[in-house]
Design a protein around this motif. Sequence first.
Motif, short mmCIF file in Angstrom:
data_model
loop_
_atom_site.label_atom_id
_atom_site.label_comp_id
_atom_site.label_asym_id
_atom_site.label_seq_id
_atom_site.Cartn_x
_atom_site.Cartn_y
_atom_site.Cartn_z
N GLN A 1 0.82 4.50 17.03
CA GLN A 1 1.59 5.73 16.87
C GLN A 1 2.50 5.65 15.65
OE1 GLN A 1 0.67 8.35 18.79
NE2 GLN A 1 -0.77 6.77 19.48
N ILE A 2 3.15 4.50 15.46
CA ILE A 2 4.06 4.34 14.32
C ILE A 2 3.28 4.40 13.01
CG2 ILE A 2 5.67 2.76 13.17
CD1 ILE A 2 6.34 1.67 15.99
N MET A 3 2.15 3.71 12.94
CA MET A 3 1.35 3.68 11.72
C MET A 3 0.77 5.06 11.40
SD MET A 3 -0.57 -0.01 12.09
CE MET A 3 -1.20 -0.04 10.41
N LYS A 4 0.40 5.79 12.45
CA LYS A 4 -0.17 7.12 12.25
C LYS A 4 0.84 8.06 11.59
CE LYS A 4 -2.71 8.52 15.67
NZ LYS A 4 -3.09 9.08 16.99
N ARG A 5 2.10 7.95 12.01
CA ARG A 5 3.14 8.83 11.47
C ARG A 5 3.49 8.50 10.03
NH1 ARG A 5 4.84 8.30 16.91
NH2 ARG A 5 4.96 10.28 17.98
N GLN A 6 3.27 7.24 9.62
CA GLN A 6 3.66 6.83 8.28
C GLN A 6 2.49 6.85 7.29
OE1 GLN A 6 6.35 3.72 7.63
NE2 GLN A 6 7.29 3.81 9.64
N GLY A 7 1.30 7.16 7.76
CA GLY A 7 0.12 7.12 6.90
C GLY A 7 -0.04 8.39 6.08
N TYR A 8 -0.57 8.24 4.86
CA TYR A 8 -0.81 9.38 3.98
C TYR A 8 -2.29 9.70 3.82
CZ TYR A 8 3.85 7.84 2.48
OH TYR A 8 5.16 7.43 2.44
N LEU A 9 -3.16 8.73 4.09
CA LEU A 9 -4.58 8.89 3.84
C LEU A 9 -5.35 9.04 5.15
CD1 LEU A 9 -5.05 6.09 1.14
CD2 LEU A 9 -4.73 8.52 0.75
N PRO A 10 -6.50 9.70 5.09
CA PRO A 10 -7.28 9.89 6.32
C PRO A 10 -8.12 8.67 6.69
CG PRO A 10 -8.35 11.00 4.49
CD PRO A 10 -7.06 10.46 3.96
N TYR A 11 -8.11 7.62 5.84
CA TYR A 11 -8.92 6.44 6.12
C TYR A 11 -8.08 5.18 5.99
CZ TYR A 11 -9.89 8.82 1.67
OH TYR A 11 -9.80 9.62 0.56
N VAL A 12 -8.55 4.09 6.64
CA VAL A 12 -7.82 2.82 6.59
C VAL A 12 -8.62 1.73 5.89
CG1 VAL A 12 -6.57 3.36 8.71
CG2 VAL A 12 -8.66 2.02 8.85
N GLY A 13 -9.95 1.86 5.83
CA GLY A 13 -10.79 0.83 5.24
C GLY A 13 -10.73 0.84 3.73
N LEU A 14 -10.61 -0.35 3.12
CA LEU A 14 -10.51 -0.42 1.66
C LEU A 14 -11.70 0.21 0.93
CD1 LEU A 14 -8.93 -3.97 1.24
CD2 LEU A 14 -7.96 -1.80 0.44
N SER B 1 0.82 -1.22 0.00
CA SER B 1 0.00 0.00 0.00
C SER B 1 0.86 1.26 0.00
CB SER B 1 -0.95 -0.01 1.21
OG SER B 1 -1.72 -1.17 1.21
N ILE B 2 1.69 1.39 -1.04
CA ILE B 2 2.59 2.55 -1.10
C ILE B 2 1.82 3.85 -1.28
CG2 ILE B 2 4.65 1.33 -1.90
CD1 ILE B 2 3.75 1.92 -4.76
N TRP B 3 0.58 3.77 -1.74
CA TRP B 3 -0.26 4.96 -1.93
C TRP B 3 -0.93 5.37 -0.62
CZ3 TRP B 3 -4.47 2.21 -0.55
CH2 TRP B 3 -4.51 0.87 -0.91
N ALA B 4 -0.86 4.51 0.39
CA ALA B 4 -1.49 4.81 1.68
C ALA B 4 -0.47 5.12 2.75
CB ALA B 4 -2.36 3.63 2.13
N TRP B 5 0.65 4.41 2.74
CA TRP B 5 1.69 4.64 3.73
C TRP B 5 2.98 3.95 3.28
CZ3 TRP B 5 2.80 1.10 8.25
CH2 TRP B 5 2.39 -0.19 7.97
N ARG B 6 4.12 4.39 3.83
CA ARG B 6 5.44 3.84 3.51
C ARG B 6 5.72 3.85 2.01
NH1 ARG B 6 6.16 -1.66 6.85
NH2 ARG B 6 8.22 -1.57 5.88
N GLY B 7 5.51 5.01 1.38
CA GLY B 7 5.74 5.13 -0.05
C GLY B 7 7.18 4.90 -0.47
N ASN B 8 8.12 5.07 0.47
CA ASN B 8 9.53 4.87 0.13
C ASN B 8 9.84 3.41 -0.19
OD1 ASN B 8 9.06 4.11 2.79
ND2 ASN B 8 11.11 4.67 3.49
N ARG B 9 8.90 2.51 0.08
CA ARG B 9 9.14 1.10 -0.21
C ARG B 9 9.22 0.81 -1.70
NH1 ARG B 9 5.62 -3.08 3.38
NH2 ARG B 9 3.92 -1.78 2.74
#
Length: 401
Positions: A311-324, A122-130
């Motif tokens: 806390q870790i996931m919040k800092r790395q997230g790009y989108l305001p939602y988590v549900g597909l 999910s590089i479009w949602a979080w951890r895009g550097n992957r």
Amino acid sequence: MPKLACVAGEPSGDLLAAPVLSALNQIPDMAGLEVYGIGGPRMQAEGMRSNWPMETLSVRGYVEAIQQLPAILKLRKELIQNLTHEGRPDVYLGIDAPDFNLGVEHDLRKAGIPTLHLVSPSIWAWRGNRIKKIAQAVDRVLCIFPFETEIYDRAGVASTYVGHPLASDIPLEPNTNQAREKLEQQLKIPRHSFDGVVIAVLPGSRSSEIELIAPVFFDTMQLLSKKLKGQKLHFLIPIATPRLRAPLESLLLKAKMHNPDIDIHLLDGMADEVLEASDVVLIASGTATLQAALWKKPMVISYKVPWLTAQIMKRQGYLPYVGLPNILCGEFVVPELLQDDATPEKLANAIQDWLEHPNQVAELKSRFTQMHETLRRPTGILVAQAVAQTISNHRKQRVNP
């Protein structure tokens, strides 16, 4: 004899990969294909040999992964050792589980083994550097969402949109009454037992999810029974894997002690039938939320993870939602109540809100139908063709280096 090694790290990956193996069995050039690695019961039913238990990889979140790390690292070492020596395949297919599979794919690709990865991280949602790591590890990414290929094109990574296999497996029009009759037969209860409001409750497929979110879901069911006293409520809980039955039965026993009349049924598997039969869904965030959307069901998404993981996931997230469903629609079409907001009161109110607003439910079903049509492709066949083509190319290169 052609050889395919593949690894699925959790039940959702097992669900995704089984149609691929079924389609491979239909390709003439793949006659006698040997498939091995790590997979679940669906993949094994299609002829795969699972050499290690899938449960070792079925963890979610940083804290949980750290606790399981020694077992995961041991498995990873054994897997790579096997696949680079006596078990060397013609191609490796990693199914989701990017934290595990990308590392394996990197080492195998360095050893000259072609690698495919089904389900883009999910590089479009979080951890895009992957995406840099993906470029080094994977020959081709097989994307299940249409917008992902553009991201890989920009990064110079080969990719193919194959659609989502669930969109082909699930019909465009659910048959709620038929699903209820099937469940009544399964439970050996009289027909029309499920007249009234059917609420599907899916607390997740991992032990950590059952531990953290299932008690809240059971409290929510108790609260809904009080709030909606005048309605006949039926709660259906599909059990994702056998090891989850005992903790769920324990929670059910406690629920019955507080309220002997509460109507809660545990079913082994049968998530599709439960979702199709339901009026509304209370569900843990994950692949099952897409399943519920494809069945055109209003839902309330919830999740709880340990504080540090959150806390870790919040800092790395790009989108305001988590549900597909919300990610694919690009907005909050269904509520998400996570962490401290995941209280029985808020969850019960959100479920009640869907039941009291049929016009909003109708609009949501229309939105989900559009999504379904976009995701509907012959996924199993497309992935199988990519695997078969990669094996063919690899064998030609070995003959004519």
